[in-house]
Structures are given as C-alpha cells and as structure tokens.
Write a protein that holds these residues in place. Structure first.
Motif, PDB file in Angstrom:
ATOM      1  N   LEU A   5       8.599   8.862  -1.545  1.00  0.00           N
ATOM      2  CA  LEU A   5       8.428   9.062  -0.100  1.00  0.00           C
ATOM      3  C   LEU A   5       7.630  10.339   0.112  1.00  0.00           C
ATOM      4  CD1 LEU A   5       9.121   8.768   2.980  1.00  0.00           C
ATOM      5  CD2 LEU A   5      11.289   9.931   2.476  1.00  0.00           C
ATOM      6  N   ILE A   6       6.508  10.211   0.823  1.00  0.00           N
ATOM      7  CA  ILE A   6       5.691  11.401   1.106  1.00  0.00           C
ATOM      8  C   ILE A   6       5.730  11.653   2.611  1.00  0.00           C
ATOM      9  CG2 ILE A   6       3.427  12.474   0.891  1.00  0.00           C
ATOM     10  CD1 ILE A   6       2.884  10.839  -1.537  1.00  0.00           C
ATOM     11  N   LEU A   7       6.120  12.853   2.992  1.00  0.00           N
ATOM     12  CA  LEU A   7       6.250  13.219   4.408  1.00  0.00           C
ATOM     13  C   LEU A   7       5.087  14.125   4.810  1.00  0.00           C
ATOM     14  CD1 LEU A   7      10.065  13.971   4.164  1.00  0.00           C
ATOM     15  CD2 LEU A   7       9.032  11.983   5.290  1.00  0.00           C
ATOM     16  N   GLY A   8       4.366  13.718   5.839  1.00  0.00           N
ATOM     17  CA  GLY A   8       3.117  14.412   6.195  1.00  0.00           C
ATOM     18  C   GLY A   8       2.006  13.800   5.368  1.00  0.00           C
ATOM     19  N   ALA A   9       2.024  12.457   5.290  1.00  0.00           N
ATOM     20  CA  ALA A   9       1.255  11.753   4.260  1.00  0.00           C
ATOM     21  C   ALA A   9      -0.226  11.580   4.550  1.00  0.00           C
ATOM     22  CB  ALA A   9       1.891  10.382   4.016  1.00  0.00           C
ATOM     23  N   GLN A  37      -4.339   5.972  10.387  1.00  0.00           N
ATOM     24  CA  GLN A  37      -4.820   6.541   9.125  1.00  0.00           C
ATOM     25  C   GLN A  37      -3.900   6.157   7.959  1.00  0.00           C
ATOM     26  OE1 GLN A  37      -7.772   8.353   8.702  1.00  0.00           O
ATOM     27  NE2 GLN A  37      -7.215   7.881   6.590  1.00  0.00           N
ATOM     28  N   LEU A  38      -2.598   6.217   8.225  1.00  0.00           N
ATOM     29  CA  LEU A  38      -1.629   5.907   7.160  1.00  0.00           C
ATOM     30  C   LEU A  38      -1.734   4.451   6.723  1.00  0.00           C
ATOM     31  CD1 LEU A  38       1.543   7.851   8.337  1.00  0.00           C
ATOM     32  CD2 LEU A  38      -0.067   8.489   6.553  1.00  0.00           C
ATOM     33  N   ALA A  55       3.241   2.319   5.343  1.00  0.00           N
ATOM     34  CA  ALA A  55       3.121   3.411   6.312  1.00  0.00           C
ATOM     35  C   ALA A  55       4.354   3.399   7.221  1.00  0.00           C
ATOM     36  CB  ALA A  55       1.859   3.211   7.149  1.00  0.00           C
ATOM     37  N   VAL A  56       4.994   4.561   7.382  1.00  0.00           N
ATOM     38  CA  VAL A  56       6.182   4.631   8.245  1.00  0.00           C
ATOM     39  C   VAL A  56       6.035   5.833   9.190  1.00  0.00           C
ATOM     40  CG1 VAL A  56       8.011   3.432   6.964  1.00  0.00           C
ATOM     41  CG2 VAL A  56       7.337   5.693   6.236  1.00  0.00           C
ATOM     42  N   PHE A  57       6.373   5.607  10.467  1.00  0.00           N
ATOM     43  CA  PHE A  57       6.200   6.695  11.426  1.00  0.00           C
ATOM     44  C   PHE A  57       7.232   7.791  11.187  1.00  0.00           C
ATOM     45  CE2 PHE A  57       6.857   9.072  15.299  1.00  0.00           C
ATOM     46  CZ  PHE A  57       5.556   9.414  15.622  1.00  0.00           C
TER      47      PHE A  57
END
Ligand SMILES: NC(=O)c1ccc[n+]([C@@H]2O[C@H](COP(=O)([O-])OP(=O)(O)OC[C@H]3O[C@@H](n4cnc5c(N)ncnc54)[C@H](OP(=O)(O)O)[C@@H]3O)[C@@H](O)[C@H]2O)c1
Length: 243
Positions: A5-9, A37-38, A55-57
């Motif tokens: 999981l990458i936050l600020g991806a 973009q994600l 992609a997850v908000f």
C-alpha cells in the motif's frame, strides 16, 4: 509475492517505489487524491508488470475516514509506505495559521492518523512492514524550513516509538530520511547534484532496506555524515548561521 500500500501514490517517489515492487511481481494499492492520475499509473503498472494495481482514494487530512479507508481495502497489505508530504512555504507558514496547520497536518498529523490504524492491525496479526518517508529537515530546525522540519521531526520520533513498540510483535518499521530529491516538491530549486537523489534511488533503497529489515536509512549515505556534523554544531554558533 506481497501486497504493498502506497500512500501519496501520485508523487514521483511513490511511483518509483511502485515500479520497484511491481517489477518483482508484487501487487499494489495506490492511495491518493488524484484519482485520474492514479488510475493511469495503476493501469500502466498492470500492463507493464502483469501485477494487480488498484487506485484508491486517500486524503491524509481526512482523519475521520482513515479507519474506513484501511478496512475497505479488503486485503491486508504486507507493506505500507507513507510517502505523502507537503513542503509549503516557510514565510507564509510563519504568518498564516491555515498554511502552517496544513503543513503540520500533511506531514505529521495525517501520517500518525493513518499509521495508527495500520500499526494496530499489524500488531494484532504480528506481521507487516511500515515505511515512513521523513526528512533530514527533521533533525535540526533551520530558519528556512522549520515548520516543515518540525513536523518531520515529529514524524521521525513517531516512527521511532512505533518501532520500539512493535519490534516484539515482529512488525518492522523503516524510517527514510532523504536529503534533497529531484521531484515536483523541489522544482525550480537549485540543488547540489552530489547531494541530490533521484526518485528511482529512493525506490531501490527502500525496497532493499525493507528486505534487510533496516531501521533508518538516509538514501544517499553522505547525508548521514552531513547530519552528524549539523547536529554537533553548538547552538550558540548554529543560531547565527543563515540556514
Ligand atoms: N523532494 C525532496 O527534496 C524531499 C526531501 C526529503 C523528504 N522528502 C519527502 O519525500 C516525500 C515525497 O515527496 P516528493 O518530493 O515526491 O513531493 P511531491 O512531489 O510534492 O509529492 C507529495 C505527494 O504527497 C501527496 N499529498 C500531499 N498532501 C496529501 C494529502 N492530504 N493526502 C494525500 N496525499 C497528499 C501529494 O498528492 P497530490 O498529488 O494529491 O497533491 C503528492 O503526491 C514527502 O514526504 C517529502 O516530504 C522530499
């Protein structure tokens, strides 16, 4: 195979991490605000590396949503990388509380809010890796960026405490303290080439450090020495420097 999981991806550093993990066959959740973009990035990773990428908000400032955000992933990520951050404008932050608060919350409060959720889950199942991208700016406050720096200092201390708490549960916590990186955040700044990392350097260094279960890395090793010197300058001298 792991799920990351990458936050600020949407950032360059995040995408460098995503590429590094995807090319080794790992699946990804790309969390961030810029869903268009994600979605493009996720699609690109899926086609290029035949991995699952979704992609997850995620908004670091929407603290109340963080527990639900983590729940709705539907699958526990093995590795969580907290990349988001905001440099802001130090001069504005010094006089405008809204800007100051945004910088503090984007670099510290938001990270604590989501990582508390992740850490509690990892502690319960006694596994997982948390990576936090802090900064050398958190090691000593300087007049040119002490609002950002103090938030990163808080984040570094938080990660240290988390590591101390979770080590007996088998959960690894990696603190990343980059110096300069060529990214959107530093666009337009004149950066010294030998001291400036590329986003891909971070991707590689983070994946390697996670594998080796490292505690703290500086990415470019020269920064460890630079910060050792900076930390040892007596305060009486330091306070007169234009830094
Ligand atoms: N660049 C450097 O020289 C440097 C040096 C040391 C440490 N760092 C740290 O490295 C990390 C990556 O920085 P970067 O240089 O790649 O910066 P960047 O290009 O400005 O990227 C920052 C990312 O954080 C995201 N973000 C900001 N606020 C957010 C929020 N409320 N919710 C969700 N995402 C949010 C942004 O998303 P949006 O696209 O939605 O705005 C953006 O994708 C940061 O933590 C930074 O502090 C950078």
């Amino acid at each position: 195979m792991s799920t990351v999981l990458i936050l600020g991806a949407a950032s360059d550093v995040a995408m460098a991490c995503a590429n590094e993990y995807a090319k080794k066959g790992n699946n990804l959740f790309l969390g961030g605000r810029n869903m268009d973009q994600l979605a493009i990035n996720a699609n690109d990773l899926q086609i290029r590396y035949q991995v699952k990428a979704k992609a997850v908000f995620f908004d670091a400032l929407a603290f109340d949503t963080h527990a639900a955000f983590y729940q709705q992933l539907g699958e526990r990520p093995d590795i969580t990388i907290c990349v988001f951050g905001l440099l802001g404008d130090q001069k504005v932050s010094a006089t405008n509380w809204e800007e100051c608060k945004r910088v503090i919350e984007s670099n510290y409060v938001g990270a604590v809010s989501i990582l508390n959720v992740v850490a509690n889950d990892y502690e319960r199942v006694k596994q997982g890796t948390i990576v936090g991208i802090s900064s050398v700016a958190g090691e000593r406050g300087r007049q040119s960026n002490y609002i950002y720096g103090s938030a990163k200092a808080g984040f570094t201390a938080y990660l240290s405490g988390l590591r101390n708490r979770l080590t007996t549960s088998g959960v690894t916590v990696l603190t990343v303290k980059p110096g300069f990186i060529y990214t959107k955040m530093t666009e337009g700044l004149k950066l010294p080439k030998p001291l400036t990392a590329k986003p891909e350097d971070l991707g590689r260094a983070i994946a390697k450090a996670v594998e080796k279960k490292k505690n703290v890395i500086y990415v470019l090793p020269i920064w460890r020495l630079i910060m050792l010197i900076i930390r040892t300058i007596p305060e009486g001298i330091f306070k007169k420097l234009k830094l």
